[in-house]
Structure formats: structure tokens, C-alpha cells
Motif scaffolding. Structure first.
Motif, PDB file in Angstrom:
ATOM      1  N   GLU A   5       1.007  -1.345   0.131  1.00 25.00           N
ATOM      2  CA  GLU A   5       0.297   0.196   0.380  1.00 25.00           C
ATOM      3  C   GLU A   5       0.560   1.859  -0.023  1.00 25.00           C
ATOM      4  OE1 GLU A   5      -1.979  -3.213   2.961  1.00 25.00           O
ATOM      5  OE2 GLU A   5       0.042  -2.152   2.419  1.00 25.00           O
ATOM      6  N   ARG A  18      -5.366   9.611  -2.242  1.00 26.35           N
ATOM      7  CA  ARG A  18      -6.036   9.031  -2.996  1.00 26.35           C
ATOM      8  C   ARG A  18      -4.997   6.568  -2.608  1.00 26.35           C
ATOM      9  NH1 ARG A  18      -4.671   6.710  -9.003  1.00 26.35           N
ATOM     10  NH2 ARG A  18      -5.756   5.184  -9.683  1.00 26.35           N
ATOM     11  N   SER A  20      -3.273   3.737  -2.808  1.00 19.45           N
ATOM     12  CA  SER A  20      -3.237   2.125  -4.205  1.00 19.45           C
ATOM     13  C   SER A  20      -2.598   1.037  -3.695  1.00 19.45           C
ATOM     14  CB  SER A  20      -1.576   3.536  -5.134  1.00 19.45           C
ATOM     15  OG  SER A  20      -2.563   4.261  -5.284  1.00 19.45           O
ATOM     16  N   CYS A  21      -2.565   0.114  -3.414  1.00 20.20           N
ATOM     17  CA  CYS A  21      -2.123  -1.105  -3.487  1.00 20.20           C
ATOM     18  C   CYS A  21      -1.626  -1.613  -5.248  1.00 20.20           C
ATOM     19  CB  CYS A  21      -3.254  -2.158  -2.787  1.00 20.20           C
ATOM     20  SG  CYS A  21      -3.000  -2.938  -2.388  1.00 20.20           S
ATOM     21  N   ARG A  74     -10.038  -0.822  -9.080  1.00 23.99           N
ATOM     22  CA  ARG A  74      -8.755  -1.802  -9.444  1.00 23.99           C
ATOM     23  C   ARG A  74      -8.884  -1.541 -11.309  1.00 23.99           C
ATOM     24  NH1 ARG A  74     -10.189  -7.513  -7.992  1.00 23.99           N
ATOM     25  NH2 ARG A  74      -8.561  -7.598  -9.063  1.00 23.99           N
ATOM     26  N   ALA A  80      -3.473  -3.387  -9.701  1.00 22.65           N
ATOM     27  CA  ALA A  80      -3.589  -2.579  -8.535  1.00 22.65           C
ATOM     28  C   ALA A  80      -4.844  -2.126  -8.337  1.00 22.65           C
ATOM     29  CB  ALA A  80      -2.581  -0.840  -9.097  1.00 22.65           C
ATOM     30  N   TYR A  82      -7.410   0.713  -5.923  1.00 24.36           N
ATOM     31  CA  TYR A  82      -7.171   2.073  -5.885  1.00 24.36           C
ATOM     32  C   TYR A  82      -7.840   2.606  -4.549  1.00 24.36           C
ATOM     33  CZ  TYR A  82      -4.569   2.166  -9.851  1.00 24.36           C
ATOM     34  OH  TYR A  82      -3.136   2.098 -10.169  1.00 24.36           O
ATOM     35  N   CYS A  98      -4.929  -3.234   2.469  1.00 23.67           N
ATOM     36  CA  CYS A  98      -5.809  -4.191   1.458  1.00 23.67           C
ATOM     37  C   CYS A  98      -5.049  -5.058   1.557  1.00 23.67           C
ATOM     38  CB  CYS A  98      -4.453  -3.636  -0.042  1.00 23.67           C
ATOM     39  SG  CYS A  98      -4.393  -4.437  -1.242  1.00 23.67           S
TER      40      CYS A  98
END
Length: 118
Positions: A5, A18, A20-21, A74, A80, A82, A98
């Protein structure tokens, strides 16, 4: 399998972040077979599900506390996921995790801290 993440930080109430993963290690073509979730855990509280998205991205579910403010998405090509967070409140302060899940199999990331404070 690894989930990493990023995107957390300190933001004022009403602000946006925001998350992200980034996923890696999934055998080719399998990432889209996993539902992806964002959880959060505040100090002294249990981990709670924030948002979930199906493998193809066609279905999403949100906790009542974030409906209308958070959006999960995604990109299976990039592997990824989000979480767009708008209208942040102090009660959104938590570590955000995540998670990938398929049946009895679940993977977790290490988390990213979100702090909402003036």
C-alpha cells in the motif's frame, strides 16, 4: 504474493487522499480472480471493512460510514487497487490495509497510515 500500500499521510478535514495497492506474485491471469478489499484499523478498535470490489470490478460494496465519500477501483492490467477518499473526517484516521481474497485464501498488505487532523 505481495501487496504494498501507498498514498497515506496527514490531511486536513475535508481533504482527499488516494491510496494505492500494488500486487505482485500472482500467477499470470489470476489477479482478476481475487476480490480486493480495503480495511482500516484505528487504535483500540477492531479492523473493519471499508470497501470491496469484485474481480472484474463490476461490483463494489462500501461501509455505511464511507458511502458517497470513498471510491474503490482496480486495474487488473496493472495489478493495482485504489481507494479514492474525499471529504475526509477525523474519524477516518486509521491504518489502511489492502487485502486480496479468493475462497479461503487471503493475503494482506502491511498497511499505510492515514491521519485526518487540523
Amino acid at each position: 504474493v505481495q501487496l504494498v500500500e501507498s498514498g497515506g499521510g496527514l490531511v486536513q478535514p475535508g481533504g482527499s487522499l488516494r491510496l494505492s495497492c500494488a500486487a505482485s506474485g500472482f500467477p499470470t491471469g489470476t489477479f482478476s480472480t481475487y476480490a480486493m478489499n480495503w480495511y482500516r484499523q484505528a487504535p483500540g478498535k477492531e479492523r473493519e471493512l471499508v470497501a470491496s470490489i469484485s474481480g472484474a470490478g463490476s461490483r463494489t460494496v462500501y461501509a455505511d460510514s464511507v458511502k458517497g465519500r470513498f471510491t474503490i477501483s482496480r486495474d487488473n492490467t496493472r495489478k493495482a487497487v485504489y481507494l479514492q477518499m474525499n471529504g475526509l473526517k477525523p474519524e477516518d484516521t486509521a491504518a489502511y490495509y489492502c487485502s486480496a481474497v479468493r475462497g479461503a485464501v487471503r493475503y494482506w498488505g502491511q498497511g499505510t497510515q492515514v491521519t485526518v487532523s487540523s
